[in-house]
Design a protein around this motif. Structure first.
Motif, PDB file in Angstrom:
ATOM      1  N   TYR A   1      38.048  39.631  38.767  1.00 12.02           N
ATOM      2  CA  TYR A   1      38.653  39.080  37.552  1.00 12.02           C
ATOM      3  C   TYR A   1      38.507  40.002  36.344  1.00 12.02           C
ATOM      4  N   ALA A   2      37.357  40.693  36.282  1.00  9.59           N
ATOM      5  CA  ALA A   2      37.115  41.558  35.129  1.00  9.59           C
ATOM      6  C   ALA A   2      38.174  42.661  35.040  1.00  9.59           C
ATOM      7  N   VAL A   3      38.697  43.076  36.197  1.00 10.43           N
ATOM      8  CA  VAL A   3      39.756  44.084  36.189  1.00 10.43           C
ATOM      9  C   VAL A   3      41.111  43.425  35.992  1.00 10.43           C
ATOM     10  N   LEU A   4      41.229  42.245  36.603  1.00 10.32           N
ATOM     11  CA  LEU A   4      42.522  41.577  36.653  1.00 10.32           C
ATOM     12  C   LEU A   4      42.977  41.059  35.288  1.00 10.32           C
ATOM     13  N   VAL A   5      42.038  40.497  34.524  1.00 15.76           N
ATOM     14  CA  VAL A   5      42.409  39.864  33.257  1.00 15.76           C
ATOM     15  C   VAL A   5      43.073  40.859  32.277  1.00 15.76           C
ATOM     16  N   PRO A   6      42.477  42.037  32.038  1.00 19.57           N
ATOM     17  CA  PRO A   6      43.163  42.966  31.129  1.00 19.57           C
ATOM     18  C   PRO A   6      44.538  43.390  31.638  1.00 19.57           C
ATOM     19  N   MET A   7      44.665  43.507  32.955  1.00 18.88           N
ATOM     20  CA  MET A   7      45.963  43.909  33.493  1.00 18.88           C
ATOM     21  C   MET A   7      47.005  42.822  33.282  1.00 18.88           C
ATOM     22  N   LEU A   8      46.584  41.564  33.479  1.00 18.71           N
ATOM     23  CA  LEU A   8      47.516  40.458  33.267  1.00 18.71           C
ATOM     24  C   LEU A   8      47.906  40.361  31.802  1.00 18.71           C
ATOM     25  N   ALA A   9      46.917  40.561  30.916  1.00 18.27           N
ATOM     26  CA  ALA A   9      47.196  40.537  29.484  1.00 18.27           C
ATOM     27  C   ALA A   9      48.266  41.573  29.157  1.00 18.27           C
ATOM     28  N   PHE A  10      48.139  42.730  29.777  1.00 16.03           N
ATOM     29  CA  PHE A  10      49.101  43.806  29.576  1.00 16.03           C
ATOM     30  C   PHE A  10      50.500  43.378  30.020  1.00 16.03           C
TER      31      PHE A  10
ATOM     32  N   GLU B   1      47.621  45.432  44.964  1.00 16.91           N
ATOM     33  CA  GLU B   1      46.856  45.001  46.131  1.00 16.91           C
ATOM     34  C   GLU B   1      45.424  45.519  46.065  1.00 16.91           C
ATOM     35  N   SER B   2      45.279  46.856  45.798  1.00 19.31           N
ATOM     36  CA  SER B   2      43.937  47.436  45.845  1.00 19.31           C
ATOM     37  C   SER B   2      43.079  46.972  44.676  1.00 19.31           C
ATOM     38  N   LEU B   3      43.707  46.567  43.579  1.00 23.50           N
ATOM     39  CA  LEU B   3      42.935  46.132  42.424  1.00 23.50           C
ATOM     40  C   LEU B   3      42.522  44.683  42.506  1.00 23.50           C
ATOM     41  N   THR B   4      43.443  43.835  43.001  1.00 21.54           N
ATOM     42  CA  THR B   4      43.202  42.408  42.903  1.00 21.54           C
ATOM     43  C   THR B   4      42.677  41.815  44.190  1.00 21.54           C
ATOM     44  N   GLY B   5      42.904  42.484  45.316  1.00 23.33           N
ATOM     45  CA  GLY B   5      42.510  41.897  46.581  1.00 23.33           C
ATOM     46  C   GLY B   5      43.526  40.894  47.090  1.00 23.33           C
TER      47      GLY B   5
ATOM     48  N   LEU C   1      33.892  53.522  35.047  1.00 18.22           N
ATOM     49  CA  LEU C   1      34.113  52.729  33.838  1.00 18.22           C
ATOM     50  C   LEU C   1      33.625  51.303  34.032  1.00 18.22           C
ATOM     51  N   PRO C   2      33.251  50.626  32.922  1.00 16.87           N
ATOM     52  CA  PRO C   2      32.969  49.192  33.039  1.00 16.87           C
ATOM     53  C   PRO C   2      34.250  48.480  33.482  1.00 16.87           C
ATOM     54  N   PRO C   3      34.129  47.367  34.275  1.00 15.83           N
ATOM     55  CA  PRO C   3      35.313  46.775  34.898  1.00 15.83           C
ATOM     56  C   PRO C   3      36.461  46.489  33.923  1.00 15.83           C
ATOM     57  N   TRP C   4      36.162  45.935  32.744  1.00  5.29           N
ATOM     58  CA  TRP C   4      37.284  45.552  31.883  1.00  5.29           C
ATOM     59  C   TRP C   4      38.007  46.778  31.338  1.00  5.29           C
ATOM     60  N   VAL C   5      37.258  47.879  31.098  1.00  8.20           N
ATOM     61  CA  VAL C   5      37.918  49.108  30.657  1.00  8.20           C
ATOM     62  C   VAL C   5      38.765  49.668  31.790  1.00  8.20           C
TER      63      VAL C   5
END
Lengths: 89, 484
Positions: free
Chosen positions: B3-12, B152-156, B317-321
């Motif tokens: 989720y930490a990676v997914l949320v910023p991407m979705l916001a984008f 796929e590789s980012l979100t699973g 990088l930290p997940p959200w970055v």
């Protein structure tokens, strides 16, 4: 007699400048990369940690091209109207 | 799921949607739908113009494939990638003002409109529409697959759900917003790429303990990695130099780039685009490919090139970055896909339907058909990408170089050489495409002809064909000026 649109003269000159710049860009890139890079690795020197051929060819080359583009556009490119009506006005 | 990676991407993605929606409201208020939907009303400013060119050009290959190859090849591949700096200024300087003036005079909205008015030939139009539809459609499908793999590789998520998510986001805003939406979102995506690559480069350098340390590790592993000749010493001078045609000057012939050179507001925005485009292209290319090389000592043993960038971002990088930074390749893929989608649908609606099927279609019909065709194309690409057929992968190999060999001379010489005529154009396009395919097979079988990339010889052959046929058949000087 053929009358040439004055804007075309400018456009043609600027297109040739583009060709010249690309040629210069290529020679710089090629010269430093293969001129310095063909030496044995032990003889390379390093600038900011990067191999010298790469630093001159790609880093300095890129910065130089940026400066050239800015200078050329600011001092050698002329603004012309694109629409026919503007031309008459 | 991360989720930490997914949320910023979705916001984008949400921001991108919003921009698409906003520009669609501008579109419905407009009086000239065709020109607005496919060209943004010829009023792009310098920044947006530069960014849309960079974002269209910078595709999955510059963000995933290219750095992945740099990871295996070392500095030699970064050298090769820097041939792309030239596209930043060359396209706009060569097509430049004359193209903008002629396009306006011809009232051209697509590159094919320009060819149609210049050569006055049905065969030229149909041949170009056909190559654009076939080659760019395949190119688009390939990007689409790349985009889905990244999600796929980012979100699973599974590949199919990832593809669905990706398809919906692209379709919604291309369909509603048209060129202006694409150009504006390109600008945002370009900015994301610019910042994203810089952040990642710095993170990788820190993780590797500074540049001298990283370069030392590379030399210890394999000294060839720091030479211009590639890890196995097989990047020859001729081969690397021939990329100046494929990814450098030849880009003038790519329809998706050429159409952007008719969309600027005035010469001031063109001048600004020249400067911004050169700086941004070079900066992104240098950073991305250096990241690829520097990633090697930091994370050794990555097998699949496309995964280097996602893995190194998640590692350093930290997940959200990482989520925000990885929005950059996502942005690159999306912006390439949506411009291609729009271009293919413009070829169908504008160049084939309006020219030959129903020239007197009403505004309402054109609108409906434009949305419809764009939507249907998207659905077809989606279905193909679910289970990519062999033919698609095959056609995609030709997309870039094949289109360059076909279009570069009809555009450039059509613009500057008054003796160029339709016979030359037809011969040049046919020679370009067929010799490209022939040499492609030759190179697979016997190794590269003259040691250069496939694109080199066809570009020269199509030049010869253009000149020979223009001079031999029906020689007549073209009148560029308006007869007063």
């Amino acid at each position: 007699m053929e009358e040439t649109d004055w804007r075309f003269k400018i456009a043609h000159r600027e297109a040739w400048i583009g060709v010249g710049l690309a040629l210069f860009n290529f020679i710089w890139w090629f010269g430093f990369a293969y001129g310095l890079g063909s030496r044995p690795v032990e003889e390379y020197s390093y600038i900011f940690g990067l191999p010298d051929w790469f630093f001159y060819s790609c880093v300095v080359g890129f910065l130089l091209i940026c400066v050239l583009v800015i200078v050329i556009v600011k001092f050698f490119f002329t603004e012309v109207p694109f629409d026919e009506e503007e031309e008459i006005r | 799921m991360n989720y930490a990676v997914l949320v910023p991407m979705l916001a984008f993605l949400v921001i991108i949607f919003f921009i698409g929606y906003w520009s669609s409201r501008k579109l419905s208020a407009s009086s000239n739908f065709i020109s607005d939907y496919f060209l943004g009303g010829r009023e792009l400013g310098g920044f947006v113009l530069a960014m849309t060119m960079v974002a269209t050009y910078g595709s999955a290959s510059s963000f995933l494939g290219g750095p992945g190859t740099a990871y295996t090849m070392g500095f030699g591949w970064v050298l090769l990638a820097m041939a792309q700096v030239v596209t930043g200024y060359f396209v706009l300087m060569i097509l430049g003002k004359k193209y903008a003036i002629m396009a306006r005079r011809y009232k051209a909205v697509t590159m094919i409109d320009f060819l149609k008015a210049r050569y006055n030939s049905t065969i030229v139009v149909l041949l170009s529409a056909f190559s654009i539809i076939v080659f760019l459609f395949s190119a688009m499908a390939a990007q689409w697959i790349g985009g889905a793999r990244l999600v796929e590789s980012l979100t699973g998520l599974s590949y199919n759900s990832a593809l669905f998510l990706f398809a919906i986001s692209v379709l919604v805003y291309v369909t509603i917003g048209g060129f202006r939406a694409v150009a504006l979102t390109d600008a945002v995506q370009g900015a994301v790429m610019l910042v994203g690559t810089l952040v990642l480069l710095i993170a990788v350098i820190i993780a590797g303990g500074g540049i001298p340390n990283i370069v030392n590790d590379l030399i210890n592993e394999n000294p060839n990695l720091v030479t211009p000749y590639g890890a196995d010493g097989n990047l020859t001078t001729a081969y690397v130099s021939s990329f100046w045609i494929l990814v450098g000057v030849g880009v003038v012939g790519l329809p998706q780039i050429a159409v952007r050179a008719m969309s600027y507001k005035n010469s001031r925005s063109m001048h600004r685009a020249l400067i911004i485009g050169t700086i941004v292209t070079g900066f992104i290319m240098l950073n991305m490919h250096l990241i690829g090389v520097f990633a090697r000592p930091v994370m050794p043993g990555i097998e699949i090139g496309d995964k280097v960038i996602p893995l190194i971002a998640l590692e350093t990088l930290p997940p959200w970055v990482a989520g925000i930074v990885l929005a950059a390749p996502m942005a690159a893929i999306m912006s390439t896909v949506d411009s291609l989608l729009l271009l293919v649908s413009s070829s169908i609606v504008k160049d084939v339907y309006l020219n030959y099927i129903k020239p007197d279609a009403t505004m309402k019909t054109i609108k409906r058909i434009s949305f419809g065709v764009t939507g249907i194309l998207g659905v077809i690409v989606f279905l193909l990408a679910l289970n990519p057929p062999e033919l698609l992968i095959f056609l995609n190999l030709f997309a870039f170089g094949g289109l360059e060999a076909a279009f570069i001379w009809p555009i450039v010489l059509g613009l500057y050489w008054k003796w160029g005529n339709k016979y030359g154009a037809i011969a040049s396009m046919a020679t370009g495409i067929f010799s490209y395919i022939a040499i492609h097979f030759y190179n697979i079988e016997y190794g590269n002809l003259f040691g250069v990339h496939t694109v080199t010889v066809p570009v020269l052959l199509s030049l010869a064909a253009f000149i020979a046929f223009s001079l031999l058949i029906n020689r007549k000087a073209y009148q560029y000026n308006i007869i007063k």
